[in-house]
Design an enzyme around this catalytic site. Structure first.
Site, PDB file in Angstrom:
ATOM      1  N   TYR A 175       0.834  -1.199   0.000  1.00 15.71           N
ATOM      2  CA  TYR A 175       0.000   0.000   0.000  1.00 15.71           C
ATOM      3  C   TYR A 175       0.871   1.252   0.000  1.00 15.71           C
ATOM      4  O   TYR A 175       0.618   2.194  -0.765  1.00 15.71           O
ATOM      5  CB  TYR A 175      -0.915  -0.023   1.226  1.00 15.71           C
ATOM      6  CG  TYR A 175      -1.733   1.229   1.436  1.00 15.71           C
ATOM      7  CD1 TYR A 175      -2.746   1.587   0.553  1.00 15.71           C
ATOM      8  CD2 TYR A 175      -1.496   2.065   2.531  1.00 15.71           C
ATOM      9  CE1 TYR A 175      -3.498   2.741   0.750  1.00 15.71           C
ATOM     10  CE2 TYR A 175      -2.241   3.210   2.739  1.00 15.71           C
ATOM     11  CZ  TYR A 175      -3.244   3.551   1.842  1.00 15.71           C
ATOM     12  OH  TYR A 175      -3.975   4.687   2.041  1.00 15.71           O
TER      13      TYR A 175
ATOM     14  N   GLU B 140     -11.347   6.426   5.936  1.00 14.58           N
ATOM     15  CA  GLU B 140     -10.668   7.179   6.995  1.00 14.58           C
ATOM     16  C   GLU B 140     -11.601   7.377   8.187  1.00 14.58           C
ATOM     17  O   GLU B 140     -11.164   7.329   9.343  1.00 14.58           O
ATOM     18  CB  GLU B 140     -10.176   8.526   6.468  1.00 14.58           C
ATOM     19  CG  GLU B 140      -9.070   8.456   5.435  1.00 14.58           C
ATOM     20  CD  GLU B 140      -7.743   7.942   5.967  1.00 14.58           C
ATOM     21  OE1 GLU B 140      -7.600   7.801   7.203  1.00 14.58           O
ATOM     22  OE2 GLU B 140      -6.840   7.676   5.153  1.00 14.58           O
TER      23      GLU B 140
ATOM     24  N   TRP C  27      -4.897   1.535  10.755  1.00  8.11           N
ATOM     25  CA  TRP C  27      -5.148   1.519   9.322  1.00  8.11           C
ATOM     26  C   TRP C  27      -5.041   0.107   8.776  1.00  8.11           C
ATOM     27  O   TRP C  27      -5.752  -0.259   7.834  1.00  8.11           O
ATOM     28  CB  TRP C  27      -4.196   2.469   8.595  1.00  8.11           C
ATOM     29  CG  TRP C  27      -4.416   2.469   7.119  1.00  8.11           C
ATOM     30  CD1 TRP C  27      -3.568   2.031   6.150  1.00  8.11           C
ATOM     31  CD2 TRP C  27      -5.616   2.883   6.431  1.00  8.11           C
ATOM     32  NE1 TRP C  27      -4.151   2.158   4.903  1.00  8.11           N
ATOM     33  CE2 TRP C  27      -5.395   2.683   5.051  1.00  8.11           C
ATOM     34  CE3 TRP C  27      -6.832   3.414   6.851  1.00  8.11           C
ATOM     35  CZ2 TRP C  27      -6.355   2.986   4.092  1.00  8.11           C
ATOM     36  CZ3 TRP C  27      -7.791   3.720   5.891  1.00  8.11           C
ATOM     37  CH2 TRP C  27      -7.558   3.509   4.527  1.00  8.11           C
TER      38      TRP C  27
END
Length: 204
Positions: free
Chosen positions: A25, A47, A55
């Site tokens: 990522y 988010e 995350w």
């Protein structure tokens, strides 16, 4: 500096240095410009779901989120009703938080309402700063900015929720509006919008 050298010889921050998913990522997506409505709605939604969580947790469930939320098509998500909320609350593949689920549906409607005016993409990108941070260590990476506070305030005024200054700044990092790659990272300046010294690329 707070970078680690991978087995490929490339320098990355510690959070992206070991987990293969986070490394992929970081190397291919994080910080690259996103300027389309659907893409920004997805990242804004993720988010918001990430708030209070890691995350990595969200990224592992990303495909499930896309399936559950109609690939983050704002028109389809805005049409979700009580049955869809119940379905999502029963979906173990996502984060089953009613407030965040209902906020995503409201935010889809707010996204649609922007189309007759500025549009989600232009609104979000209007908060691009004149310079970007130049962190050498992880402790120097900010979590908010004047621009993220202004963005959060404007999004709330426009009917969005679960978008505070920290979430707004994380969005700005993720989609290239700011570049918070550490100065020693191989990705610093890779978006094409910012120079390594924090100045904007003139045609970016």
């Amino acid at each position: 500096m707070d970078v680690t050298i991978g087995d490929d010889g490339l320098a990355r921050p510690a959070w992206a240095g070991s987990d293969p998913m986070l490394r992929e990522y970081y190397d291919t997506e994080w910080g690259m410009p996103v300027r389309d409505e659907r893409g920004l709605f997805e990242r804004l939604s993720l988010e918001a779901f990430q708030s209070g969580l890691s995350w990595a947790t969200i990224l592992r469930k990303r495909d499930n989120f896309r399936s559950a939320f109609a690939d983050f098509d704002p028109d389809r998500v805005a049409a979700f009703g009580d049955a869809d909320v119940a379905r999502l609350l029963g979906d173990a593949g996502i984060i089953r938080n009613r407030a965040k689920i209902e906020a995503t549906i409201r935010n889809a409607a707010a996204t649609i309402s922007l189309r007759g005016d500025v549009g989600l993409a232009d609104l979000i990108w209007s908060f691009r700063p004149e310079r970007t941070p130049t962190p050498r260590t992880a402790s120097e990476v900010p979590t908010t900015s004047d621009e993220s506070r202004a963005m959060a305030s404007e999004l709330k005024r426009r009917g969005f929720s679960f978008v505070g200054p920290t979430t707004a700044f994380a969005l700005m990092e993720a989609v290239g509006i700011v570049d918070t790659h550490l100065l020693g990272s191989h990705r610093r300046g890779s978006s094409g919008l910012w120079r390594a010294d924090g100045a904007p690329v003139q045609d970016g």
